[in-house]
Design a protein around this motif. Structure first.
Motif, mmCIF file in Angstrom:
data_model
loop_
_atom_site.group_PDB
_atom_site.id
_atom_site.type_symbol
_atom_site.label_atom_id
_atom_site.label_comp_id
_atom_site.label_asym_id
_atom_site.label_seq_id
_atom_site.Cartn_x
_atom_site.Cartn_y
_atom_site.Cartn_z
ATOM 1 N N ALA A 148 0.831 -1.219 0.000
ATOM 2 C CA ALA A 148 0.000 0.000 0.000
ATOM 3 C C ALA A 148 0.860 1.261 0.000
ATOM 4 N N SER A 149 2.160 1.107 -0.263
ATOM 5 C CA SER A 149 3.046 2.278 -0.210
ATOM 6 C C SER A 149 3.113 3.039 -1.531
ATOM 7 N N SER A 150 2.472 2.498 -2.583
ATOM 8 C CA SER A 150 2.470 3.247 -3.852
ATOM 9 C C SER A 150 1.370 2.720 -4.766
ATOM 10 N N LEU B 288 -1.517 1.408 -7.028
ATOM 11 C CA LEU B 288 -2.883 0.948 -6.784
ATOM 12 C C LEU B 288 -3.164 0.730 -5.301
ATOM 13 N N GLY B 289 -2.217 0.135 -4.593
ATOM 14 C CA GLY B 289 -2.426 -0.158 -3.164
ATOM 15 C C GLY B 289 -2.652 1.117 -2.375
ATOM 16 N N LEU B 290 -1.854 2.127 -2.648
ATOM 17 C CA LEU B 290 -1.995 3.411 -1.951
ATOM 18 C C LEU B 290 -3.322 4.077 -2.323
ATOM 19 N N ARG C 124 6.847 -3.243 2.807
ATOM 20 C CA ARG C 124 8.232 -3.628 3.104
ATOM 21 C C ARG C 124 9.074 -2.433 3.535
ATOM 22 N N ASP C 125 8.646 -1.219 3.195
ATOM 23 C CA ASP C 125 9.415 -0.021 3.531
ATOM 24 C C ASP C 125 8.521 0.895 4.375
ATOM 25 N N PHE C 126 8.773 0.825 5.690
ATOM 26 C CA PHE C 126 7.912 1.526 6.648
ATOM 27 C C PHE C 126 7.879 3.026 6.383
ATOM 28 N N LEU D 185 5.859 -5.924 6.158
ATOM 29 C CA LEU D 185 5.683 -7.203 5.449
ATOM 30 C C LEU D 185 6.584 -7.206 4.229
ATOM 31 N N ASP D 186 7.489 -8.176 4.182
ATOM 32 C CA ASP D 186 8.280 -8.385 2.970
ATOM 33 C C ASP D 186 7.854 -9.720 2.377
ATOM 34 N N LEU D 187 7.120 -9.649 1.278
ATOM 35 C CA LEU D 187 6.574 -10.878 0.685
ATOM 36 C C LEU D 187 7.649 -11.766 0.078
ATOM 37 N N CYS E 194 -4.643 -8.642 -1.589
ATOM 38 C CA CYS E 194 -3.273 -8.997 -1.992
ATOM 39 C C CYS E 194 -2.945 -8.213 -3.253
ATOM 40 N N ASN E 195 -2.186 -7.133 -3.079
ATOM 41 C CA ASN E 195 -1.965 -6.186 -4.172
ATOM 42 C C ASN E 195 -0.502 -6.072 -4.592
ATOM 43 N N ALA E 196 0.419 -6.277 -3.669
ATOM 44 C CA ALA E 196 1.836 -6.019 -3.964
ATOM 45 C C ALA E 196 2.341 -6.894 -5.116
ATOM 46 N N ALA E 197 3.291 -6.370 -5.863
ATOM 47 C CA ALA E 197 3.899 -7.185 -6.924
ATOM 48 C C ALA E 197 5.199 -6.554 -7.391
ATOM 49 N N VAL E 198 6.050 -7.382 -7.972
ATOM 50 C CA VAL E 198 7.226 -6.876 -8.691
ATOM 51 C C VAL E 198 7.177 -7.376 -10.129
ATOM 52 N N TYR E 199 7.741 -6.555 -11.005
ATOM 53 C CA TYR E 199 7.784 -6.870 -12.441
ATOM 54 C C TYR E 199 9.206 -6.584 -12.912
ATOM 55 N N PRO F 287 -7.590 -4.250 -12.582
ATOM 56 C CA PRO F 287 -8.061 -2.876 -12.359
ATOM 57 C C PRO F 287 -8.060 -1.996 -13.598
ATOM 58 N N GLY F 288 -7.548 -2.469 -14.728
ATOM 59 C CA GLY F 288 -7.309 -1.617 -15.893
ATOM 60 C C GLY F 288 -5.809 -1.350 -15.971
ATOM 61 N N CYS F 289 -5.395 -0.711 -17.049
ATOM 62 C CA CYS F 289 -3.952 -0.485 -17.212
ATOM 63 C C CYS F 289 -3.548 0.849 -16.556
ATOM 64 N N ILE F 290 -2.896 0.736 -15.409
ATOM 65 C CA ILE F 290 -2.464 1.930 -14.665
ATOM 66 C C ILE F 290 -1.014 2.184 -15.090
ATOM 67 N N ALA F 291 -0.886 2.746 -16.270
ATOM 68 C CA ALA F 291 0.420 2.739 -16.950
ATOM 69 C C ALA F 291 1.495 3.613 -16.296
ATOM 70 N N GLY G 20 4.693 2.620 -10.298
ATOM 71 C CA GLY G 20 6.065 2.159 -10.076
ATOM 72 C C GLY G 20 6.314 0.743 -10.580
ATOM 73 N N LEU G 21 5.250 0.045 -10.976
ATOM 74 C CA LEU G 21 5.423 -1.337 -11.438
ATOM 75 C C LEU G 21 6.411 -1.420 -12.602
ATOM 76 N N PHE G 22 6.463 -0.335 -13.381
ATOM 77 C CA PHE G 22 7.286 -0.358 -14.594
ATOM 78 C C PHE G 22 8.658 0.264 -14.366
HETATM 79 P P1 NDP Z 1 3.557 -0.396 -7.745
HETATM 80 O O1 NDP Z 1 4.959 -0.770 -8.059
HETATM 81 O O2 NDP Z 1 3.229 1.048 -7.648
HETATM 82 O O3 NDP Z 1 3.103 -1.078 -6.399
HETATM 83 C C1 NDP Z 1 3.559 -2.330 -6.015
HETATM 84 C C2 NDP Z 1 3.629 -2.390 -4.510
HETATM 85 O O4 NDP Z 1 4.124 -3.671 -4.146
HETATM 86 C C3 NDP Z 1 4.592 -1.371 -3.907
HETATM 87 O O5 NDP Z 1 3.981 -0.814 -2.768
HETATM 88 C C4 NDP Z 1 5.793 -2.200 -3.531
HETATM 89 O O6 NDP Z 1 6.513 -1.712 -2.412
HETATM 90 C C5 NDP Z 1 5.101 -3.496 -3.146
HETATM 91 N N1 NDP Z 1 6.040 -4.609 -3.071
HETATM 92 C C6 NDP Z 1 6.888 -5.050 -4.015
HETATM 93 N N2 NDP Z 1 7.623 -6.059 -3.540
HETATM 94 C C7 NDP Z 1 7.225 -6.269 -2.265
HETATM 95 C C8 NDP Z 1 7.619 -7.162 -1.251
HETATM 96 N N3 NDP Z 1 8.605 -8.040 -1.421
HETATM 97 N N4 NDP Z 1 6.983 -7.096 -0.068
HETATM 98 C C9 NDP Z 1 6.002 -6.194 0.151
HETATM 99 N N5 NDP Z 1 5.598 -5.306 -0.766
HETATM 100 C C10 NDP Z 1 6.206 -5.347 -1.956
HETATM 101 O O7 NDP Z 1 2.656 -1.115 -8.852
HETATM 102 P P2 NDP Z 1 1.069 -1.146 -9.099
HETATM 103 O O8 NDP Z 1 0.376 -0.282 -8.140
HETATM 104 O O9 NDP Z 1 0.864 -0.945 -10.540
HETATM 105 O O10 NDP Z 1 0.756 -2.675 -8.790
HETATM 106 C C11 NDP Z 1 -0.210 -3.078 -7.870
HETATM 107 C C12 NDP Z 1 -0.867 -4.365 -8.350
HETATM 108 O O11 NDP Z 1 -1.591 -4.121 -9.542
HETATM 109 C C13 NDP Z 1 0.115 -5.477 -8.695
HETATM 110 O O12 NDP Z 1 -0.405 -6.691 -8.204
HETATM 111 C C14 NDP Z 1 0.130 -5.517 -10.199
HETATM 112 O O13 NDP Z 1 0.431 -6.784 -10.679
HETATM 113 C C15 NDP Z 1 -1.307 -5.143 -10.476
HETATM 114 N N6 NDP Z 1 -1.583 -4.644 -11.810
HETATM 115 C C16 NDP Z 1 -1.047 -3.456 -12.223
HETATM 116 C C17 NDP Z 1 -1.334 -2.980 -13.483
HETATM 117 C C18 NDP Z 1 -0.778 -1.720 -13.988
HETATM 118 O O14 NDP Z 1 -1.066 -1.381 -15.132
HETATM 119 N N7 NDP Z 1 0.017 -0.978 -13.212
HETATM 120 C C19 NDP Z 1 -2.225 -3.721 -14.383
HETATM 121 C C20 NDP Z 1 -2.701 -4.963 -13.841
HETATM 122 C C21 NDP Z 1 -2.404 -5.369 -12.592
HETATM 123 P P3 NDP Z 1 7.582 -0.501 -2.529
HETATM 124 O O15 NDP Z 1 6.751 0.741 -2.530
HETATM 125 O O16 NDP Z 1 8.390 -0.668 -1.295
HETATM 126 O O17 NDP Z 1 8.333 -0.718 -3.787
#
Ligand code: NDP
Ligand code: PMR
Length: 350
Positions: A94-96, A98-100, A119-121, A143-145, A170-175, A305-309, A312-314
Motif C-alpha cells: 500500500a506504499s504506492s 494501486l495499493g496506496l 516492506r518499507d515503513f 511485510l516483505d513478501l 493482496c496487491n503487492a507485486a514486482v515486475y 483494475p485496468g492499465c495503470i500505466a 512504479g510497477l514499470f
Molecule cells: P507499484 O509498483 O506502484 O506497487 C507495487 C507495490 O508492491 C509497492 O507498494 C511495492 O513496495 C510493493 N512490493 C513489491 N515487492 C514487495 C515485497 N517483497 N513485499 C512487500 N511489498 C512489496 O505497482 P502497481 O500499483 O501498478 O501494482 C499493484 C498491483 O496491480 C500489482 O499486483 C500488479 O500486478 C497489479 N496490476 C497493475 C497494473 C498496472 O497497469 N500498473 C495492471 C494490472 C495489474 P515498494 O513501494 O516498497 O516498492
C-alpha cells in the motif's frame, strides 16, 4: 499438458465460478506441487490455532483487543439504531500505486481501518501522509513478501494487534522485464513468482482463519490479477505469453540450481515470470473459492483494475517504454486508467 491462462477470469471483477480450472490440486500443496517445506510447515491451521489460543490466554492480546473486539453490528447506539463498526482491511503493497490509491479511497469513506502491509515503513508513512490519510484510519505493519519468515512474522504481529480481519487485499507485486538473470527470495524462489504468488499464497492461507472469524457482513479475499495473464485477450497474447506448462520448474523449487527458475521449466524470462505469477494469483482465488467459500462464507476473487500505466510497477523497464507506454494505453488501446480511478475500483470490491 500445458496449463494456459485462457478463460480463467474475465477482465473485470468477478467471483470465480467453480470447476473451471484444468490444473489438478492436492490438499497440502498448490497445483499439486509441494513447493517447499518452509511453506508447508505453516499451513497447519491447528498449530496456528494453538498459538493463538496461547497468546489469547496471555492478557496482552486481550488488553489490546478491547477497543476493537466489538461485534460488527452494534445494537447499543444512543438512538437504538444498528450501527456497523469500522471494517478492518489489510492491503499489501500500500506504499504506492494501486495499493496506496485503494487505501486512500477506503480511508476517505471513514468506514475502514487500513492495515498497510509494506516492506518499507518510512516510504509507507510518507505515502499515507501525502495521500492525506488521517492517522486514525491506518496502521503500517512491516511485510516483505519475498521472505516467508517475514510473512509469518507479519501474521503474528497482526494477531497481536487484536484487530479483526474483514478483508484481505493482496496487491503487492514486482515486475522485472529487463532482468537477464533471475533473482531470488529469501527462501530461494525466483523473485516474481516468489513475491507475487508464493508470499501471497502463504499470507492468504495463514489469514484464512482470521477472516473466517470475522463477523463483518461481507468478508473478502481479493487478489489483483492482470489481463496480461489471460491468453483469451489481445493483451494476453503479447509475447512472452503466460504458460505454466506441466509445472516442472515449480516442482523443482524454482531455485535455478537443480531446477529451472521458471514454473514451466523454461529459460528465465522476467516478463513471463510476472505473467505466470498473475495466472497463479487468479487460479489461487478460483481454487480457494471452490475449497473454502461454502465452509467460511468468505468471497474469494481476483480483479484486473485496468492499465495503470504510470505506476512504479514499470520502474525496471527501459526509459523509452516508460515514456511511450502511458500514451499508448491512453490513446491507442484505451485500456488506461488513472491510479485514483483504479483505487476507487478496488475499494468498491473490497
Ligand atoms: P507499484 O509498483 O506502484 O506497487 C507495487 C507495490 O508492491 C509497492 O507498494 C511495492 O513496495 C510493493 N512490493 C513489491 N515487492 C514487495 C515485497 N517483497 N513485499 C512487500 N511489498 C512489496 O505497482 P502497481 O500499483 O501498478 O501494482 C499493484 C498491483 O496491480 C500489482 O499486483 C500488479 O500486478 C497489479 N496490476 C497493475 C497494473 C498496472 O497497469 N500498473 C495492471 C494490472 C495489474 P515498494 O513501494 O516498497 O516498492
Ligand atoms: Mg499491453 C489491446 C489492449 C491492450 C491492453 C488492455 C493492454 C494492457 N495491452 C494491450 C495491447 C498491447 N500491449 C499491444 C497490442 C502490445 C504490442 C505493441 C502491447 C505491449 C505491451 C508491453 C510490451 N503491453 C504491456 C507491455 C508490458 O511490459 C506490460 C506488461 O505486460 O506488464 C506485465 C503491458 C501491459 N499491457 C496492458 C497492461 C495492463 C500491461 C501491464 C500489465 C500488468 O501490470 O499486469
Amino acid at each position: 499438458m500445458a496449463l494456459q491462462a485462457a478463460a480463467l477470469v474475465p477482465s473485470a471483477f468477478s467471483v470465480p465460478k467453480e470447476g473451471k480450472t484444468s490444473a489438478s490440486f492436492k490438499d497440502s500443496s498448490l497445483f499439486g506441487v509441494s513447493f517447499s517445506e518452509h511453506a508447508k510447515a505453516d499451513f497447519s491451521s491447528s498449530a496456528l490455532r494453538c498459538k493463538r489460543e496461547f497468546s489469547q490466554r496471555n492478557g496482552v492480546v486481550r488488553a489490546q483487543t478491547m477497543a476493537t473486539a466489538s461485534p460488527a453490528v452494534d445494537v447499543s447506539s444512543p438512538q437504538g439504531k444498528k450501527t456497523l463498526r469500522k471494517g478492518s482491511v489489510i492491503i499489501t503493497g500500500a506504499s504506492s500505486g494501486l495499493g496506496l490509491a485503494t487505501a486512500k479511497a477506503l480511508a476517505e469513506t471513514g468506514k475502514w481501518h487500513i492495515i498497510m502491509a509494506c516492506r518499507d515503513f518510512l516510504k509507507a508513512e510518507r505515502a499515507a501522509k501525502s495521500a492525506g490519510m488521517a492517522k486514525e484510519n491506518y496502521t503500517i505493519m512491516h511485510l516483505d513478501l519475498a521472505s516467508l519468515d517475514s510473512v509469518r512474522q507479519f501474521v503474528d504481529t497482526f494477531r497481536r494487534s487484536g484487530r479483526p480481519l474483514d478483508v484481505l487485499v493482496c496487491n503487492a507485486a514486482v515486475y522485472l522485464p529487463t532482468a537477464k538473470e533471475p533473482t531470488f527470495t529469501a527462501e530461494g524462489f525466483e523473485l516474481s513468482v516468489g513475491t507475487n504468488h508464493l508470499g501471497h499464497f502463504l499470507l492468504s492461507r495463514l489469514l484464512l482463519d482470521d477472516l473466517k472469524q470475522s463477523d463483518y457482513p461481507s468478508k473478502r479475499l481479493i487478489i489483483v490479477g492482470s489481463i496480461t495473464g489471460n491468453t483469451n485477450t489481445l493483451a494476453g497474447n503479447v509475447p512472452p505469453k503466460a504458460n505454466l506448462g506441466d509445472l516442472r520448474g515449480f516442482a523443482g523449487g524454482l531455485n535455478g540450481l537443480n531446477s529451472s527458475s521458471m514454473i514451466d521449466g523454461g529459460d528465465f524470462d522476467g516478463a513471463k515470470a510476472y505473467k505466470d505469477s498473475k495466472v497463479c494469483n487468479m487460479l489461487t482465488m478460483q481454487e480457494f473459492h471452490r475449497r473454502f467459500h461454502e465452509e467460511t462464507g468468505i468471497a474469494f476473487a481476483s480483479l484486473y483494475p485496468g492499465c495503470i500505466a504510470t505506476t512504479g510497477l514499470f520502474r525496471e523497464h527501459i526509459p523509452l517504454f516508460r515514456l511511450l507506454f502511458p500514451p499508448f494505453q491512453k490513446y491507442i488501446t484505451k485500456g488506461y486508467v488513472s491510479e485514483d480511478e483504479a483505487g476507487k475500483r478496488l475499494a468498491q470490491v473490497k
